[in-house]
Scaffold this motif. Structure first.
Motif, PDB file in Angstrom:
ATOM      1  N   GLU A  47      21.849 -44.778  21.815  1.00 21.64           N
ATOM      2  CA  GLU A  47      22.393 -43.466  21.490  1.00 21.64           C
ATOM      3  C   GLU A  47      23.898 -43.533  21.685  1.00 21.64           C
ATOM      4  N   GLY A  48      24.619 -43.670  20.592  1.00 23.38           N
ATOM      5  CA  GLY A  48      26.065 -43.847  20.677  1.00 23.38           C
ATOM      6  C   GLY A  48      26.404 -45.173  21.333  1.00 23.38           C
ATOM      7  N   ILE A  75      27.877 -51.188  22.672  1.00 27.35           N
ATOM      8  CA  ILE A  75      27.296 -50.633  23.896  1.00 27.35           C
ATOM      9  C   ILE A  75      28.234 -50.868  25.085  1.00 27.35           C
ATOM     10  N   SER A  76      28.502 -49.793  25.809  1.00 28.28           N
ATOM     11  CA  SER A  76      29.345 -49.897  26.999  1.00 28.28           C
ATOM     12  C   SER A  76      28.611 -49.482  28.275  1.00 28.28           C
TER      13      SER A  76
END
Length: 204
Positions: A47-48, A75-76
Motif C-alpha cells: 500500500e503505497g 518500499i520504505s
C-alpha cells in the motif's frame, strides 16, 4: 560446539485475538502445544510505500524479502501485522540484518503483534515504531534437542550469538537475559510500554 541452527524450532503461535492488546499490560499467554505452523512463509500486501507483512519466519525469509524488495523498490516501511514466530533463528537474524542494510523502517501496527523471532525481525528497522495497542511477545528459546539456555554457561557461544545480534541492532544486552527469564518456551510474555521503552525497542 553447539550451532545456532540446532534450536531453530523455538517459536510459538499466539492463539486467538485474546485480550493481549490491553494497553499498559504485560502478561503471559499459554500457547497450546498441539498448534502447528500452517504457513511457513511471509506474505506481503503493498500500500503505497508500505508493505504489510504477516506470517511465520522460516529458512527462506531472507530470500523472500530480498525478492519482494527487488520487485517493489519503492518500499520504505515494513508494517508488521502478525509475525507469529520463527522456525530458524539464524535465518531470522539474517533477515533483520537485510532490513537494516536496505535502510527500511519497521512498525508494528495497531492491534498487530510480533512474537519470539518476530521481535528480532522488527529490530532490523532503522526507525522502529509500535502503534498503540500492538503486542510485543518474548520468551526463552528451546532447541529441538531440549537444550535449556538456563543451563548453559553464560559464556556459551550460543548466548554470544544472540547478544551480539542485539548489540548490532542497538539493543542493550540485558534484553536477551530478560527474555530468557520472562517466560518459558511454551508461554509468551508481552512487554509493557515501559519495558518497550526501557529496552530501546522503539526509536525516537
Amino acid at each position: 560446539m553447539k550451532q545456532l541452527n540446532v534450536h531453530s524450532v523455538m517459536a510459538f503461535i499466539l492463539w486467538g485475538g485474546c485480550a493481549l492488546f490491553l494497553a499498559g499490560c504485560s502478561h503471559q499467554i499459554t500457547s497450546p502445544s498441539h498448534i502447528k505452523f500452517v504457513n511457513e512463509q511471509l506474505s506481503f500486501v503493498v500500500e503505497g510505500n508500505t508493505a504489510y507483512v504477516s506470517g511465520v519466519l522460516g529458512h527462506e525469509s531472507k530470500q523472500e524479502l530480498s525478492r519482494f524488495i527487488q520487485k517493489n523498490p519503492n518500499i520504505s516501511t515494513l508494517a508488521l501485522v502478525d509475525i507469529q514466530g520463527s522456525l530458524d533463528q539464524q535465518a531470522t537474524m539474517e533477515t533483520a540484518r537485510l532490513i537494516r542494510r536496505l535502510k527500511l523502517d519497521t512498525v508494528i501496527v495497531r492491534t498487530g503483534y510480533v512474537v519470539s523471532g518476530g521481535v528480532d525481525l522488527f529490530l532490523g528497522g532503522v526507525n522502529r515504531t509500535i502503534e498503540s495497542g500492538a503486542g510485543v511477545g518474548v520468551h526463552s528459546w528451546l532447541d529441538m534437542y531440549g537444550v535449556d539456555p538456563q543451563e548453559l554457561n553464560m559464556a556459551d557461544p550460543i548466548h554470544a550469538t544472540y547478544v551480539n545480534f542485539y548489540l548490532e541492532m542497538g539493543i542493550p544486552e540485558r534484553f536477551y537475559w530478560f527474555s530468557l527469564d520472562a517466560s518459558p518456551p511454551e508461554r509468551v510474555y508481552f512487554l509493557s510500554p515501559e519495558e518497550i521503552y526501557d529496552f530501546n525497542l522503539v526509536t525516537f
